[in-house]
Design an enzyme around this catalytic site. Structure first.
Site, PDB file in Angstrom:
ATOM      1  N   LYS A 262       3.024   7.926  -0.400  1.00 30.69           N
ATOM      2  CA  LYS A 262       2.314   6.977   0.467  1.00 30.69           C
ATOM      3  C   LYS A 262       2.791   5.576   0.103  1.00 30.69           C
ATOM      4  O   LYS A 262       2.982   5.270  -1.086  1.00 30.69           O
ATOM      5  CB  LYS A 262       0.797   7.119   0.245  1.00 30.69           C
ATOM      6  CG  LYS A 262      -0.041   6.204   1.134  1.00 30.69           C
ATOM      7  CD  LYS A 262      -1.533   6.441   0.939  1.00 30.69           C
ATOM      8  CE  LYS A 262      -2.385   5.591   1.860  1.00 30.69           C
ATOM      9  NZ  LYS A 262      -3.829   5.822   1.714  1.00 30.69           N
TER      10      LYS A 262
ATOM     11  N   SER B  79      -9.636   8.958   2.930  1.00 30.92           N
ATOM     12  CA  SER B  79      -8.267   8.811   3.426  1.00 30.92           C
ATOM     13  C   SER B  79      -7.293   9.932   3.099  1.00 30.92           C
ATOM     14  O   SER B  79      -6.167   9.908   3.587  1.00 30.92           O
ATOM     15  CB  SER B  79      -7.674   7.495   2.928  1.00 30.92           C
ATOM     16  OG  SER B  79      -8.065   6.481   3.788  1.00 30.92           O
TER      17      SER B  79
ATOM     18  N   SER C 148      -6.620   6.746   5.973  1.00 32.54           N
ATOM     19  CA  SER C 148      -5.484   5.848   6.055  1.00 32.54           C
ATOM     20  C   SER C 148      -4.144   6.500   5.711  1.00 32.54           C
ATOM     21  O   SER C 148      -3.100   5.976   6.084  1.00 32.54           O
ATOM     22  CB  SER C 148      -5.703   4.662   5.109  1.00 32.54           C
ATOM     23  OG  SER C 148      -5.717   5.115   3.762  1.00 32.54           O
TER      24      SER C 148
HETATM   25  N1  GLN Z   1     -11.631   5.070   6.558  1.00 35.54           N
HETATM   26  C1  GLN Z   1     -12.188   4.428   5.400  1.00 35.54           C
HETATM   27  C2  GLN Z   1     -11.979   2.937   5.497  1.00 35.54           C
HETATM   28  O1  GLN Z   1     -11.540   2.487   6.484  1.00 35.54           O
HETATM   29  C3  GLN Z   1     -11.619   5.000   4.144  1.00 35.54           C
HETATM   30  C4  GLN Z   1     -10.256   4.550   3.873  1.00 35.54           C
HETATM   31  C5  GLN Z   1      -9.686   5.106   2.604  1.00 35.54           C
HETATM   32  O2  GLN Z   1     -10.154   6.104   2.072  1.00 35.54           O
HETATM   33  N2  GLN Z   1      -8.698   4.414   2.095  1.00 35.54           N
HETATM   34  O3  GLN Z   1     -12.245   2.221   4.595  1.00 35.54           O
END
Ligand code: GLN
Length: 483
Positions: free
Chosen positions: A73, A172, A148
């Site tokens: 990532k 995410s 994400s």
């Molecule tokens: N969707 C969540 C956010 O927008 C979690 C994102 C994540 O786990 N990095 O913060």
């Protein structure tokens, strides 16, 4: 040889028996990536990957993952390889060092072919906040892959790569794994080092992985997790071999179903898949017990105070001075800060910085941040109580299957609710994973398994037994049909 959709263990075997060389494997991988239309990579590293593959083929590289192409990532710092975190502000950032997770996976002999696309600074549930463009879901190009870590999930789902790292601050890894029909796990907070992971919300961020099944995840986790003195929150307990108990019998074990997670208002197919999955476990001798997490309804609001607060502080380092994007035609220092940040960050990141700065400001700190910390503790205590009665807790991973690109971008709250089922595990710090377990609207959905602290072995054991008795994890998108 067609390597698409092969698992990590299958590729390992092909290398061992010399049915394929690492050079072939890497070349095939780059060929597949070049023909892909999902936009799951931001940066590729072909030349160095081939050098490493050659070294493996010449017997110079050994290790558990030796010769296997994987992806990182784009939030993990990779030495001499551009790391953008999905943001314009880091468009030209080339780290001088590797994140510990990257170092560990390199040490095991794996080959990092490139950096996967992601929501900017990991803020999002759809990959639409990336400066490098939206990632498309390999099951339906009009839909999001989740976020994400959407690039990693899409790349594995599309069979471009057998494994990719992710990070999970509020879901995410699990939500994109669910929406792309693959397996993903986030270990206990502190089990994998955060050194070299670009920080979003430090008390919640946790590295983990995506693969095609639980067994591969276990093998990867054996290397991703480590005690690291460079991370003050790193856990020093002895490192487990996550493959050791993966085949254990589940007879007499208990799964908790959360009373407060009302799934009766979710899509009928999500409900049916949940019931079917229960039956698979029941046939393996598992008992179901209702557990209560009375404060679970506070998870989303608590997260959206804690995470932005920490993000506003973490992202203050991007000021146009130290590294990253610097605005042009500047007259004074203040203008340099304002212009660099205004031009370098996208809307969602700015929204979080504003919320975070607000909840931390004098006069509001007690009303918001302190309260959120208190409710976070209550949520954690709920989990501790529940795990006295059950081995693991099971729920859907996300409310539904992948949604259309653009359909939730105008409504941040609607987007935030994507993480309804996943956020509590981050607030409590417990390990959690998602495995494919059915379809809704013709698209994959995920089953979430959460465990007690440092019991990632247990959730992997449940997941592996489930996968031995089902075939959801073997299904893959029909790429010809959608291309
Ligand atoms: N969707 C969540 C956010 O927008 C979690 C994102 C994540 O786990 N990095 O913060």
């Amino acid at each position: 040889m067609n390597i698409r959709f092969k698992t990590l263990s299958e590729l390992k075997k092909l290398l061992e028996t010399k049915e394929i060389s690492s050079c072939e494997l890497v070349s095939e991988t780059f060929k597949n990536i070049a023909s892909s239309k999902t936009n799951s990579f931001i940066t590729l590293d072909e030349e160095r990957s081939l050098i490493k593959a050659r070294a493996f083929d010449e017997g110079k590289i050994k290790g558990d993952l030796a010769g296997i192409p994987i992806a990182q990532k784009d939030l993990f710092c990779t030495k001499n390889l551009r790391t953008t975190c999905g943001s314009r502000i880091l468009e030209n950032f080339i780290p001088p060092y590797d994140a510990t997770v990257v170092e560990n996976l390199n040490a095991a002999g794996s080959i990092c072919v490139g950096k996967t696309n992601m929501d900017e600074f990991a803020m999002g549930s759809s990959n639409e906040t990336s400066y490098y463009g939206t990632v498309k879901n390999p099951w339906d190009f009009e839909r999001v892959p989740g976020g994400s870590s959407g690039g990693s999930a899409a790349a594995v789902s599309e069979g471009l790569i057998c494994a990719a790292t992710g990070t999970d601050t509020g879901g995410s890894i699990r939500q994109p794994a669910a929406l792309c029909g693959i397996t993903g796990i986030k270990p206990t907070y502190g089990r994998a080092s955060r050194w070299g992971m670009i920080a979003f919300a430090s008390s919640l961020d946790q590295a983990g992985t995506f693969a095609r099944n639980a067994e591969d995840c276990a093998l990867l986790l054996n290397h991703i997790c480590s005690h690291d003195t460079k991370d003050s929150t790193s856990i020093s307990d002895e490192q487990e071999n996550y493959l050791e108990n993966i085949d254990d019998d589940l007879k007499g074990k208990k799964i908790g179903i959360v009373k407060e997670f009302d799934i009766s208002n979710l899509n009928k197919e999500v409900q049916d898949s949940f019931e079917e999955s229960k039956k698979i476990f029941e046939a393996l001798g598992v008992n179901f017990v209702e557990v209560s997490l009375p404060n679970i309804k506070l998870s989303v609001p608590t997260y959206y105070v804690v995470a932005p607060a920490e993000c506003s502080s973490n992202l203050s380092r991007f000021d146009g001075v130290k590294y990253g994007y610097r605005a042009k035609n500047i007259n004074n220092l203040e203008e340099l800060y304002i212009k660099s940040r205004s031009e370098g960050f996208g809307d969602e990141v700015k929204r979080r910085i504003l919320i975070g700065t607000y909840v931390l400001s004098a006069g509001f700190y007690d009303a918001y941040y302190k309260k959120a910390q208190q409710s976070r503790r209550m949520i954690k205590n709920d989990f501790m109580e529940a795990f006295k009665d059950v081995d693991i807790i099971m729920s859907p991973s996300s409310p539904s299957s992948a949604f259309k690109i653009g359909s939730k971008t105008e409504d941040p709250i609607e987007m935030y609710l994507e993480d309804l089922f996943t956020i509590s595990a981050n607030l409590a710090g417990v390990p959690a994973m998602s495995i494919p377990h059915g379809f809704a609207y013709g698209l994959p959905i995920g089953l979430q398994l959460m465990g007690n602290y440092l019991e990632e072995s247990k959730i992997l054991n449940f997941a592996h037994q489930y996968q031995k008795n089902s075939d959801w994890h073997i299904k893959s998108p029909n790429l010809e049909e959608i291309s």
